[in-house]
Design a protein around this motif. Structure first.
Motif, PDB file in Angstrom:
ATOM      1  N   ILE A   1      -0.269 139.197  63.858  1.00  0.00           N
ATOM      2  CA  ILE A   1      -0.827 138.409  62.386  1.00  0.00           C
ATOM      3  C   ILE A   1      -1.168 137.421  62.217  1.00  0.00           C
ATOM      4  O   ILE A   1      -1.869 136.776  61.200  1.00  0.00           O
ATOM      5  N   ASP A   2      -0.962 136.452  63.719  1.00  0.00           N
ATOM      6  CA  ASP A   2      -1.745 134.958  63.603  1.00  0.00           C
ATOM      7  C   ASP A   2      -3.210 134.818  63.836  1.00  0.00           C
ATOM      8  O   ASP A   2      -3.935 134.685  62.604  1.00  0.00           O
TER       9      ASP A   2
ATOM     10  N   LYS B   1      -4.677 135.984  59.861  1.00  0.00           N
ATOM     11  CA  LYS B   1      -4.019 134.419  59.527  1.00  0.00           C
ATOM     12  C   LYS B   1      -5.163 133.349  59.845  1.00  0.00           C
ATOM     13  O   LYS B   1      -5.579 133.065  58.611  1.00  0.00           O
ATOM     14  N   LYS B   2      -5.831 133.880  60.581  1.00  0.00           N
ATOM     15  CA  LYS B   2      -6.666 132.809  60.845  1.00  0.00           C
ATOM     16  C   LYS B   2      -7.735 132.920  59.658  1.00  0.00           C
ATOM     17  O   LYS B   2      -9.028 132.535  60.250  1.00  0.00           O
TER      18      LYS B   2
ATOM     19  N   GLU C   1       5.476 136.167  52.691  1.00  0.00           N
ATOM     20  CA  GLU C   1       4.871 134.817  52.896  1.00  0.00           C
ATOM     21  C   GLU C   1       4.245 134.998  54.369  1.00  0.00           C
ATOM     22  O   GLU C   1       3.545 134.307  54.789  1.00  0.00           O
TER      23      GLU C   1
ATOM     24  N   GLY D   1       1.491 136.342  55.240  1.00  0.00           N
ATOM     25  CA  GLY D   1       0.168 136.157  54.779  1.00  0.00           C
ATOM     26  C   GLY D   1       0.385 136.336  53.477  1.00  0.00           C
ATOM     27  O   GLY D   1      -1.002 135.632  52.702  1.00  0.00           O
TER      28      GLY D   1
ATOM     29  N   SER E   1      -8.184 133.352  57.019  1.00  0.00           N
ATOM     30  CA  SER E   1      -7.716 133.385  55.624  1.00  0.00           C
ATOM     31  C   SER E   1      -8.314 131.625  55.264  1.00  0.00           C
ATOM     32  O   SER E   1      -8.196 130.985  55.851  1.00  0.00           O
TER      33      SER E   1
ATOM     34  N   LEU F   1      -2.437 140.466  54.899  1.00  0.00           N
ATOM     35  CA  LEU F   1      -3.168 140.215  55.851  1.00  0.00           C
ATOM     36  C   LEU F   1      -4.719 141.177  56.426  1.00  0.00           C
ATOM     37  O   LEU F   1      -6.161 140.708  57.248  1.00  0.00           O
TER      38      LEU F   1
ATOM     39  N   ASN G   1      -2.287 129.339  51.173  1.00  0.00           N
ATOM     40  CA  ASN G   1      -2.827 129.364  52.335  1.00  0.00           C
ATOM     41  C   ASN G   1      -3.874 130.064  52.430  1.00  0.00           C
ATOM     42  O   ASN G   1      -4.674 130.445  53.232  1.00  0.00           O
ATOM     43  N   SER G   2      -3.763 131.155  50.946  1.00  0.00           N
ATOM     44  CA  SER G   2      -4.312 132.372  51.084  1.00  0.00           C
ATOM     45  C   SER G   2      -5.074 132.433  49.543  1.00  0.00           C
ATOM     46  O   SER G   2      -3.951 132.291  49.031  1.00  0.00           O
TER      47      SER G   2
END
Ligand SMILES: Cc1cc2nc3c(=O)[nH]c(=O)nc-3n(C[C@H](O)[C@H](O)[C@H](O)COP(=O)(O)O)c2cc1C
Length: 360
Positions: free
Chosen positions: A16-17, A20-21, A55, A58, A23, A260, A34-35
């Motif tokens: 996930i991380d 997410k990075k 959330e 993502g 985005s 994601l 955040n996205s």
């Protein structure tokens, strides 16, 4: 006793991380996300537990399902419960529907007690019961009378007011450009558009040429929506669009990892084990949000079945799951099913029509 994990494993969290990075955070008006990939409102689906899970997975922000202004003003308990936002949610709007500006303004004032970041007005619902009273997509019919309607609601709240529309009432009445102008004059923060007319309901395809042209010429941020069901489609759109953000509704049901996966398609695979983990998280959120076990069961079961779409033996699994009488039983079958999938990958037939009715 059912043992349910409430945290993601280090392995899933790392996946996930990593995604997410990829985005890029955005701001629409005064609100930061955040996205640019947001969860679209869906009636009977976008409650606090589902929004929280999306959330985690993502979604840059979420919107509640449509909520009747009259139900709020009458103090209807079930309607008021729909306004609840979990303090762990990051960016959530409350969507209201109704034809009378005064009633909408009063309902928006009440909604403020629940601490949304924005109030959204449903101007896309095609359902007869809603449009015959003048709400939902019927509000698109007369852009002139829209100005005082929006003004009245806007002055009742200290937070951004947004609208979600369709392209127009029917093929002869495509007027989203006019609606956007009125919205801009009245201080609306952004416009989300589902690229169909009311007359189309959910038939045909969302008209992305129209959405893009609208976004290119719009004085307001435009959020594009419609038929973004596959992560590769979302990725391509995200990289070419003139819209400030995109909204995904049905795509998140069959692929809860879509927010994601759309950031970097086919780089990470999510397995049955990962699905079982997110279902446990959903269980946690659902049991925390709803006291009544029957409600918990109804809410979680349909989502689990959608999440299973495209995996092997789904119809047998669906049949079994819908016969379960308790949430514990549902979870046990889900554990067996998803952990038994091993490394099976999803294969969804995206050309088949999926959920062809809704409220926007
Ligand atoms: C089951 C369902 C419920 C919906 N409920 C709402 C709603 O409450 N408010 C709204 O504005 N749109 C609602 N919609 C419309 C979606 O937000 C979205 O505009 C539409 O489904 C097209 O996007 P999609 O192709 O990504 O699903 C709903 C759609 C579905 C399928």
């Amino acid at each position: 006793m059912l043992m349910i994990g409430s945290m993601f494993s280090a392995k899933l969290q790392a996946k996930i991380d990593f995604l997410k990075k990829k985005s890029l955070p955005i701001a629409l008006g005064s609100i930061k996300f955040n996205s640019p990939l947001l969860l679209a409102p869906m009636a009977s689906i976008c409650n606090a537990p589902f929004r929280l899970l999306m959330e985690d997975l993502g979604a840059g922000g979420t919107v509640s399902e449509l909520i009747s202004c009259h139900g709020i003003n009458y103090g209807n308990r079930r309607t008021l419960d729909m306004l609840k936002i979990d303090p762990r949610e990051k960016v959530t709007g409350i969507q209201l529907f109704g034809e009378e500006p005064e009633a909408m303004a009063r309902a928006a004032e009440t909604a403020m007690d629940y601490k949304p970041q924005f109030i959204d007005i449903n101007m896309g619902c095609p359902v007869k019961k809603v449009v015959t009273k003048g709400g939902g997509s019927a509000l698109l019919k007369d852009p002139k009378s829209l100005a005082p309607y929006l003004r009245e609601i806007k002055k009742a709240i200290p937070i951004p007011l947004t609208i979600k529309i369709r392209m127009g009432w029917d093929a002869e009445g495509i007027n989203a450009d006019e609606i956007v102008k009125v919205a801009n004059d009245e201080g609306i923060e952004w416009v989300a558009i589902h690229g169909r007319t009311r007359a189309q309901q959910y038939t045909g395809l969302a008209n992305w040429d129209y959405i893009e042209a609208l976004a290119e010429n719009s004085p307001l941020p435009i959020i594009g929506n419609g038929d973004l069901h596959h992560h590769e489609t979302v990725y391509e759109r995200l990289n070419s669009t003139k819209c400030e953000a995109l909204m995904i509704a049905r795509g998140a049901l069959r692929n809860p990892f879509i927010f994601l996966e759309s950031l970097a398609p086919n780089q990470i695979e999510f397995t049955g084990e990962d699905y079982w983990e997110i279902i446990q998280k959903l269980y946690q959120y659902t049991t925390e949000s709803f006291e009544d076990e029957r409600t918990q069961l109804i809410q979680i079961r349909k989502l689990i079945v959608w999440f299973a779409a495209g995996f092997p033996n789904t119809s047998k699994f669906r049949g079994i799951l819908f016969q379960t009488k308790t949430i514990e039983e549902s979870m046990r079958y889900s554990e067996d099913y998803f952990l038994g999938l091993g490394n099976s990958q999803k294969s969804i037939n995206y050309s088949e029509r999926f959920m062809t009715s809704g409220h926007g």
